[in-house]
Design a protein around this motif. Structure first.
Motif, mmCIF file in Angstrom:
data_model
loop_
_atom_site.group_PDB
_atom_site.id
_atom_site.type_symbol
_atom_site.label_atom_id
_atom_site.label_comp_id
_atom_site.label_asym_id
_atom_site.label_seq_id
_atom_site.Cartn_x
_atom_site.Cartn_y
_atom_site.Cartn_z
ATOM 1 N N GLN A 100 14.757 67.337 -8.150
ATOM 2 C CA GLN A 100 14.107 69.077 -7.271
ATOM 3 C C GLN A 100 15.330 70.424 -8.179
ATOM 4 O O GLN A 100 14.670 71.013 -8.018
ATOM 5 C CB GLN A 100 14.316 68.778 -5.930
ATOM 6 N N GLN A 101 16.294 69.741 -7.687
ATOM 7 C CA GLN A 101 17.262 70.732 -8.694
ATOM 8 C C GLN A 101 17.626 71.736 -10.376
ATOM 9 O O GLN A 101 17.367 72.960 -10.393
ATOM 10 C CB GLN A 101 18.999 70.581 -8.487
ATOM 11 N N LEU A 102 17.358 70.845 -11.104
ATOM 12 C CA LEU A 102 16.622 70.597 -12.782
ATOM 13 C C LEU A 102 14.927 70.481 -12.979
ATOM 14 O O LEU A 102 14.411 70.561 -12.314
ATOM 15 C CB LEU A 102 17.234 69.807 -13.268
ATOM 16 N N PRO A 103 14.438 71.433 -14.290
ATOM 17 C CA PRO A 103 13.380 71.554 -14.369
ATOM 18 C C PRO A 103 12.633 69.893 -14.645
ATOM 19 O O PRO A 103 11.821 69.821 -14.161
ATOM 20 C CB PRO A 103 13.438 72.520 -15.662
ATOM 21 N N PHE A 104 13.521 68.925 -15.335
ATOM 22 C CA PHE A 104 13.097 67.750 -15.360
ATOM 23 C C PHE A 104 14.574 67.147 -15.641
ATOM 24 O O PHE A 104 15.021 67.254 -15.565
ATOM 25 C CB PHE A 104 12.257 67.481 -17.280
ATOM 26 N N LEU A 105 14.314 65.577 -15.483
ATOM 27 C CA LEU A 105 15.865 64.618 -16.158
ATOM 28 C C LEU A 105 15.492 64.378 -17.743
ATOM 29 O O LEU A 105 14.899 63.849 -18.052
ATOM 30 C CB LEU A 105 15.130 63.483 -15.166
ATOM 31 N N LEU A 106 16.471 64.904 -18.147
ATOM 32 C CA LEU A 106 16.780 65.191 -19.377
ATOM 33 C C LEU A 106 16.344 63.602 -20.158
ATOM 34 O O LEU A 106 15.536 63.753 -21.473
ATOM 35 C CB LEU A 106 18.387 65.554 -19.866
ATOM 36 N N GLU A 107 16.830 62.578 -19.714
ATOM 37 C CA GLU A 107 17.012 61.564 -20.161
ATOM 38 C C GLU A 107 15.003 61.658 -20.479
ATOM 39 O O GLU A 107 14.426 60.885 -21.466
ATOM 40 C CB GLU A 107 17.360 60.240 -19.675
ATOM 41 N N ASP A 108 14.248 61.157 -19.062
ATOM 42 C CA ASP A 108 12.948 61.103 -18.990
ATOM 43 C C ASP A 108 12.502 61.725 -20.417
ATOM 44 O O ASP A 108 11.208 62.266 -21.290
ATOM 45 C CB ASP A 108 12.578 61.422 -17.867
ATOM 46 N N ARG A 109 12.886 63.444 -20.273
ATOM 47 C CA ARG A 109 12.338 64.106 -20.766
ATOM 48 C C ARG A 109 11.704 63.931 -22.488
ATOM 49 O O ARG A 109 10.910 63.546 -23.115
ATOM 50 C CB ARG A 109 12.076 66.110 -20.894
ATOM 51 N N LEU A 110 13.388 63.619 -22.610
ATOM 52 C CA LEU A 110 13.771 63.555 -24.205
ATOM 53 C C LEU A 110 12.528 61.586 -24.581
ATOM 54 O O LEU A 110 11.897 61.737 -26.090
ATOM 55 C CB LEU A 110 15.130 62.679 -24.529
ATOM 56 N N ARG A 111 12.693 60.597 -23.834
ATOM 57 C CA ARG A 111 11.662 59.084 -23.821
ATOM 58 C C ARG A 111 10.283 59.835 -23.509
ATOM 59 O O ARG A 111 9.505 59.333 -24.631
ATOM 60 C CB ARG A 111 12.234 58.682 -22.842
ATOM 61 N N ALA A 112 9.903 61.044 -23.145
ATOM 62 C CA ALA A 112 8.749 61.353 -23.355
ATOM 63 C C ALA A 112 8.066 61.750 -25.016
ATOM 64 O O ALA A 112 7.132 61.746 -25.044
ATOM 65 C CB ALA A 112 8.278 62.586 -22.121
ATOM 66 N N GLN A 113 9.312 62.362 -25.618
ATOM 67 C CA GLN A 113 8.673 63.412 -26.752
ATOM 68 C C GLN A 113 8.785 61.929 -27.533
ATOM 69 O O GLN A 113 9.076 61.963 -28.718
ATOM 70 C CB GLN A 113 9.668 64.372 -27.306
ATOM 71 N N GLY A 114 9.074 60.347 -27.845
ATOM 72 C CA GLY A 114 9.836 60.007 -28.608
ATOM 73 C C GLY A 114 10.609 59.383 -29.119
ATOM 74 O O GLY A 114 11.221 59.161 -29.623
ATOM 75 N N ALA A 115 11.789 59.901 -28.123
ATOM 76 C CA ALA A 115 13.524 59.481 -28.380
ATOM 77 C C ALA A 115 13.722 58.700 -28.238
ATOM 78 O O ALA A 115 12.922 57.955 -26.929
ATOM 79 C CB ALA A 115 14.559 60.453 -28.138
ATOM 80 N N ILE A 116 14.306 57.698 -29.384
ATOM 81 C CA ILE A 116 14.660 56.398 -28.556
ATOM 82 C C ILE A 116 16.013 56.445 -28.252
ATOM 83 O O ILE A 116 16.883 56.387 -28.850
ATOM 84 C CB ILE A 116 14.755 55.269 -30.362
ATOM 85 N N MET A 117 15.936 56.577 -27.342
ATOM 86 C CA MET A 117 17.159 56.509 -26.390
ATOM 87 C C MET A 117 18.541 55.348 -26.654
ATOM 88 O O MET A 117 17.963 53.907 -26.253
ATOM 89 C CB MET A 117 17.127 56.851 -24.547
ATOM 90 N N GLN A 118 19.813 55.759 -26.831
ATOM 91 C CA GLN A 118 20.806 54.825 -26.607
ATOM 92 C C GLN A 118 21.412 54.971 -25.642
ATOM 93 O O GLN A 118 22.871 55.525 -25.621
ATOM 94 C CB GLN A 118 21.113 54.877 -27.945
ATOM 95 N N PRO A 119 21.630 54.484 -24.128
ATOM 96 C CA PRO A 119 22.268 55.087 -23.283
ATOM 97 C C PRO A 119 23.494 54.109 -23.353
ATOM 98 O O PRO A 119 23.673 52.548 -23.684
ATOM 99 C CB PRO A 119 21.707 54.823 -21.996
ATOM 100 N N GLY A 120 24.312 54.351 -22.871
ATOM 101 C CA GLY A 120 26.226 53.765 -23.121
ATOM 102 C C GLY A 120 25.915 53.537 -21.819
ATOM 103 O O GLY A 120 25.741 54.014 -21.147
#
Length: 354
Positions: A223-243
Motif C-alpha cells: 500500500q505504501q509503494l507503487p509496487f513490490l520491486l521483486e514482483d515487478r522485475l519478475r513480471a518483466q521476465g527477469a530471472i531473480m536471484q534472491p539471496g
C-alpha cells in the motif's frame, strides 16, 4: 483452562521479551568516532591511478516522501558514498544526476555510517556534486563508461517511468557499456524496453531488494509503494536471484550488474569495475563485510560451518567483525520466532573477539 493458557502466554511473551532485551544489551556501542574524517585520510584513495579511465554517471532519486503516507524516502547515503569512492579510487571521475536535478533528499542512518560515509559528508567536492546534481534529462551516455543507480525507496516513485532514464539505459546497453544498480536502484530497469518491445531485463539475472526484506520492514509495503520491486522485475521476465535476507547477493549478467541490498554495495560496484576491464584496487574489508561472510556461512552450513568461519576470523589479528550487526541479525531472528537461529547467533556473538 483459559486461565492456564493465559498464564502460559504471559510466560512465553515474558521469555521472548527478556531474550530480546538481553540480546540488545550485547550490542556494543561504537568505540571510534569517524564523524570528522576527511577524504584525504582514506588510504584507499591514495591508490588512485594517475591516468583517468573516464567517468561514471551515478543516479539518485529526487523523491523525498513515500507517496501520500508522507514517510521519508530519498536516496540511501551509504549506497552513494561508498560507490563514489570506489569509482574514484579506481580512476573514474563521478558525476551525480537525479530526475529533477539540484539537491536530492537523503536518508542517513547514523548507526550504519562508517569512515567512507562520513568522509563523503565532509568532502566539499562530493557535496557540491550531490547538492547540484545534474538533471537526468541533460545527461548523455556518450560521456560515460558506466551508469550506476543508487537505492532508496524514493527510486520506486520516480525511476520506473522516467523516459530520460529509459533512454539512457538503452543507450548504455546498446553501446556495450556497464549498467549497475543496488537495492531499490533496479527500479530504473523495470520499464525499459528495447526496440523490439521486449523488456531489457527479460531473461536476465537480477538481484534487487526482495519481497521478504521489504515486507519485514514495511508490512503494508504494497500500500505504501507503487509496487513490490521483486514482483515487478519478475513480471518483466527477469530471472531473480534472491539471496538470504539482508546479506550480500550480487548478480552479474554480462554488462548488467545488480545487488540485492545495502550490504551488496561494495561487491556490486567492484564487479562493475571488473566489467569495465580493470582489476579493482585493493580495499580493506570492513568489519560489516566479515560479519556478512560469517552469516552467509551460517545460512549455507549451519552453526558448525559458521563456528569454523568465526574461528578463522578470530585467529587473524587483521580482521574483526561487527558485533553490533551480528546481534541485530539475532534480534531479527527473534522477531521472526526463529529461536534456534537466535540462540546460534548468540553463541557466535559470545565466541567472537571483542
Amino acid at each position: 483452562m483459559l486461565k492456564k493458557s493465559f498464564i502460559a502466554l504471559l510466560m512465553v511473551s515474558g521469555l521472548c521479551l527478556g531474550l530480546f532485551l538481553w540480546l540488545k544489551s550485547l550490542i556494543p556501542q561504537p568505540d571510534q568516532d569517524f564523524s570528522q574524517i576527511q577524504p584525504g585520510e582514506l588510504r584507499y584513495l591514495k591508490q588512485k591511478p594517475s591516468q583517468s579511465r573516464g567517468k561514471v554517471l551515478v543516479v539518485v532519486t529526487s523523491t523525498g516522501t513515500m507517496g501520500a503516507s508522507g514517510k521519508a524516502a530519498g536516496y540511501e547515503l551509504t549506497e552513494l558514498a561508498r560507490p563514489y569512492y570506489v569509482f574514484l579510487a579506481n580512476g573514474f571521475g563521478v558525476d551525480i544526476a537525479s530526475p529533477q536535478g539540484g539537491q536530492p533528499p537523503v536518508v542517513i542512518d547514523r548507526d550504519d555510517l562508517g569512515p567512507f560515509d562520513y568522509a563523503f559528508l565532509n568532502d566539499p567536492q562530493a557535496q557540491y556534486k550531490v547538492n547540484y546534481s545534474i538533471p537526468i534529462a541533460q545527461a548523455s551516455a556518450k560521456d560515460y563508461q558506466a551508469i550506476f543507480f543508487v537505492g532508496g525507496k524514493g527510486t520506486m516513485f520516480d525511476f520506473p517511468n522516467n523516459t530520460s532514464i529509459q533512454v539512457l539505459v538503452r543507450d548504455f546497453y546498446r553501446s556495450g557499456k556497464v549498467i549497475g544498480a543496488v537495492c531499490h536502484g533496479p527500479a530504473a530497469l523495470v520499464h525499459v524496453r528495447m526496440e523490439t518491445g521486449e523488456p531489457l531485463i527479460a531473461g536476465r539475472r537480477i538481484s534487487a531488494f526482495t519481497n521478504e526484506e521489504e515486507l519485514f520492514l514495511i508490512p503494508d509495503a504494497e500500500q505504501q509503494l507503487p509496487f513490490l520491486l521483486e514482483d515487478r522485475l519478475r513480471a518483466q521476465g527477469a530471472i531473480m536471484q534472491p539471496g538470504p535476507a539482508y546479506l550480500e547477493q550480487v548478480s552479474v549478467d554480462g554488462q548488467l550488474i545488480t545487488g540485492q541490498n545495502p550490504w551488496s554495495t561494495w561487491q556490486t560496484v567492484e564487479r562493475m569495475v571488473e566489467a569495465m576491464g580493470y582489476t579493482p584496487v585493493p580495499r580493506q574489508v570492513t568489519p560489516a563485510e566479515y560479519t556478512v561472510e560469517l552469516l552467509l556461512a551460517y545460512e549455507q552450513g549451519g552453526f558448525a560451518q559458521a563456528a569454523q568461519k568465526l574461528q578463522q576470523l578470530n585467529s587473524d589479528q587483521s580482521t574483526e567483525i561487527d558485533r553490533r550487526l551480528l546481534a541485530m541479525h539475532g534480534i531479527v531472528a527473534a522477531m521472526r520466532w526463529e529461536l534456534g537461529k537466535t540462540l546460534d547467533l548468540l553463541r557466535l556473538l559470545r565466541r567472537s573477539k571483542k
